[in-house]
Design an enzyme around this catalytic site. Structure first.
Site, PDB file in Angstrom:
ATOM      1  N   HIS A  21       0.827  -1.209   0.000  1.00  0.00           N
ATOM      2  CA  HIS A  21       0.000   0.000   0.000  1.00  0.00           C
ATOM      3  C   HIS A  21       0.857   1.253   0.000  1.00  0.00           C
ATOM      4  CE1 HIS A  21      -3.867  -2.115   1.326  1.00  0.00           C
ATOM      5  NE2 HIS A  21      -3.990  -1.658   0.108  1.00  0.00           N
ATOM      6  N   CYS A  52      13.489  -4.463 -27.339  1.00  0.00           N
ATOM      7  CA  CYS A  52      12.289  -4.482 -26.494  1.00  0.00           C
ATOM      8  C   CYS A  52      12.604  -4.940 -25.070  1.00  0.00           C
ATOM      9  CB  CYS A  52      11.197  -5.357 -27.105  1.00  0.00           C
ATOM     10  SG  CYS A  52      11.665  -7.087 -27.215  1.00  0.00           S
TER      11      CYS A  52
HETATM   12  C1  PEP Z   1      14.041  -9.894 -22.957  1.00  0.00           C
HETATM   13  O1  PEP Z   1      14.503 -11.002 -22.656  1.00  0.00           O
HETATM   14  O2  PEP Z   1      14.723  -8.846 -23.008  1.00  0.00           O
HETATM   15  C2  PEP Z   1      12.612  -9.757 -23.238  1.00  0.00           C
HETATM   16  C3  PEP Z   1      12.113  -8.635 -23.694  1.00  0.00           C
HETATM   17  O3  PEP Z   1      11.831 -10.835 -22.963  1.00  0.00           O
HETATM   18  P1  PEP Z   1      11.359 -11.215 -21.469  1.00  0.00           P
HETATM   19  O4  PEP Z   1      11.796 -10.101 -20.558  1.00  0.00           O
HETATM   20  O5  PEP Z   1       9.883 -11.340 -21.534  1.00  0.00           O
HETATM   21  O6  PEP Z   1      12.062 -12.497 -21.246  1.00  0.00           O
END
Ligand code: PEP
Ligand code: MG
Length: 581
Positions: free
Chosen positions: A216, A513
């Protein structure tokens, strides 16, 4: 309510946050205490601490005589009711999450479970204070055993105990003092009812010794928009009145820092936050070089909330997170409905859907994982499809169906690709469903042979979280090895640069990503390598976009070159800072 909610607990962010969980001792001026960052921002102010809790000594009073037990029971009922009523009143005067937290605590104060347990103890002869203590202890133990989010509710229970005991003893309600100057509230843990009533003009940051990112304390700090760090080792030794610098981005509390630099750090954090808040996209460098800034999401709700940011699309939809609590494989239709929600949220924009990355830290009950000694190096990601081809076929069919329903054709990518052959197999299958195929580069072998993988797929997306784990042979969930899994490690960045170069050579998009894309400085370095998109948690989108808008492509390239020449993550950061500011 207490299940795994990926929206609130992002596995990769969590493991990344654990980077900072080290202790500095002994405590002196300038000591830097480390914890888990929860709400970004920097503040410098004196420490205040919550008032003393009532004494809940179990043995202070003996047995209650039989004829007085009914009266003792009534005294207890009245005290519990008074506490609940005061909490309800405060809930009525508060707004948003604060009101919800207060109302939830009031409800817990009237919960028949613990009230009944206390009443029974009084009927058996225990004085009310001892009965309250015993009953709450019983429930604390139960919640702690259940673990996870339930365990984080233990603070709520103890808070109720302290309030009821204070009421029984005729003492003032325990809680946070109202400071007469902006202050930083430090505590072992904060009672939700106290944090809910905080005035962000006077309590400008929070730091606790205990608590998790979903406690919280964290929820209220987010709503108040004040920096917050939890699980700070050594914080209990910092007395009230000490000047401290709380950095909710790095997860640190600096004890008695030099005043000048501390105030400058606060001013700089404010400038950065203002620039980020004003950034509205699209992603470009100051001189107009476009790099798509995208969001990572895990379901429709997260996608709709990411749509409120300037994110230009979704760079990673982690589909496995939709099914962590699902026992049997969802039907094609059920899956299509879920995927279409994300496509609809970003109608007309790019969406990259990743096929199930089941296994390792994200096992799925229906994926049929073998019993393995080392699941991170085992059958996870695309490898599942070898023994269970139906799973991938059904998912691709569902994605194609979702594309048709929403009219927004996504790109699809496979996780954990290690060879060109795996990439080819996946691409053939995706194309047979009319989908645009790509793969994630998370395994060093794939980065090294990115050129050969690119012969089969239309794009690459680099997962720096796993790429760091596998390059450095260091578990990404290990706090102890966090400096090795730092995405600034030059070896990891060398593989990233190599992958991006392979994409550029054939004119195919290469994005990032992993968490690296959420670090504004590193995002500029990645831009210097030549990435075409950066995809990060929605909360990081504006910070990344704003930083990119302040630097030129040439600066990014210079920083990238400088970073590749370093021998450690710290040197790399320093080299990038020198070029990019
Ligand atoms: C990664 O490994 O950088 C990725 C984006 O996949 P995850 O974090 O879902 O393993
Ligand atoms: Mg990964």
């Amino acid at each position: 309510m207490f299940g795994f909610t990926p929206e609130r607990v992002d596995l990769s962010t969590l493991s990344c946050n654990l980077v900072h969980m080290t202790v500095t001792s002994p405590l002196t001026s300038h000591s830097v205490l480390h914890g888990v960052p929860v709400v970004p921002g920097v503040q410098y102010a004196p420490v205040i601490r919550p008032g003393k809790l009532p004494d809940v000594d179990n043995d202070a009073e003996g047995e209650i005589a039989e004829e007085k037990r009914a009266a003792e029971g009534e005294r207890f009922t009245a005290a519990a009711a008074a506490v609940a009523e005061r909490l309800r009143e405060r809930a009525a005067h508060a707004t948003g999450a604060a009101s919800e937290v207060l109302a939830a605590t009031a409800t817990l104060a009237t919960d028949r479970g613990w009230l009944g347990a206390a009443e029974k103890r009084i009927r058996d002869g225990a004085p009310a204070v001892r009965a309250v203590n015993g009953a709450i202890d019983q429930f604390v133990e139960m919640f702690t055993k259940l673990g996870g989010l339930m365990a984080e509710r233990v603070t709520d229970l103890r808070d109720i105990r302290d309030r009821v005991v204070a009421e029984l003893k005729g003492l003032p309600e325990p809680g946070v003092p109202v400071p007469d100057e902006p202050s930083i509230l430090c505590a072992e843990d904060l009672a939700p009812a106290d944090t809910a009533g905080l005035d962000p003009e006077l309590v400008v940051a929070l730091a606790t010794t205990l608590g998790g990112p979903t406690s919280h304390t964290a929820i209220i700090a987010r709503q108040l928009g004040i920096p917050c760090v939890v699980a700070v080792a050594g914080l209990d030794d910092v007395p009230a009145g000490t000047m401290v610098l709380v950095d909710g981005t790095r997860g640190t509390v600096t004890v008695s820092p030099d005043e000048g630099p501390a105030r400058e750090a606060v001013a700089e954090a404010k400038r950065v936050a203002e620039a980020a808040a004003n950034w509205s996209g699209p992603g470009t460098t100051a001189d107009g070089h476009a790099v798509a800034v995208l969001a990572n999401v895990q379901d429709g709700a997260a996608a709709r909330s990411a749509r409120q940011t300037p994110a230009e699309g979704v760079g990673l939809f982690r589909t496995e997170l939709c099914f962590l609590n699902t026992d049997t494989e969802p039907t094609v239709d059920e899956q299509a409905t879920i995927y279409a929600e994300v496509l609809d949220a970003f109608a007309g924009n790019k969406v990259v859907i990743r096929t199930l990355d089941a296994g390792s830290d994200k096992p799925l009950k229906f994926a049929g994982h073998p019993d393995e000694a080392n699941p991170a190096l085992g059958v996870r990601g695309i490898r599942i499809a070898a023994n269970n081809p139906g799973l991938l076929a059904n998912q691709l069919e569902a994605i194609a169906k979702a594309a048709e329903r929403s009219g927004n054709p996504p790109w699809v990518m496979a996780p954990m690709i290690a060879t060109a052959e795996e990439a080819k197999n996946f691409a053939d299958k995706a194309r047979s469903h009319g989908l645009t195929p790509g793969v994630m580069i998370e395994v060093p072998a794939a980065a090294l042979l990115a050129d050969r993988i690119l012969e089969h797929v239309d794009f690459l997306s680099i997962g720096t979280n796993d790429l760091a784990q596998y390059t450095m042979a260091a578990d990404r969930m290990s706090a102890e090895l966090a400096t090795l899994t730092d995405p600034w490690q030059p070896a990891v960045l060398a593989l990233v640069a190599m992958t991006v170069k392979a994409g550029a050579a054939v004119g195919k998009p290469v994005g990032v990503c992993g968490e690296a894309a959420a670090d504004p400085l590193l995002a500029c370095v990645l831009t210097g390598f030549g990435v075409t998109s950066l995809s990060a948690a929605a909360a990081a989108v504006q910070g990344v976009g704003a930083k990119l808008a302040q630097v030129t492509l040439q600066q990014c390239r210079d920083a990238a070159e400088a970073v590749l020449g370093t021998a450690s993550a710290a040197e790399g950061r320093a080299a990038a800072l020198a070029v990019l500011g």
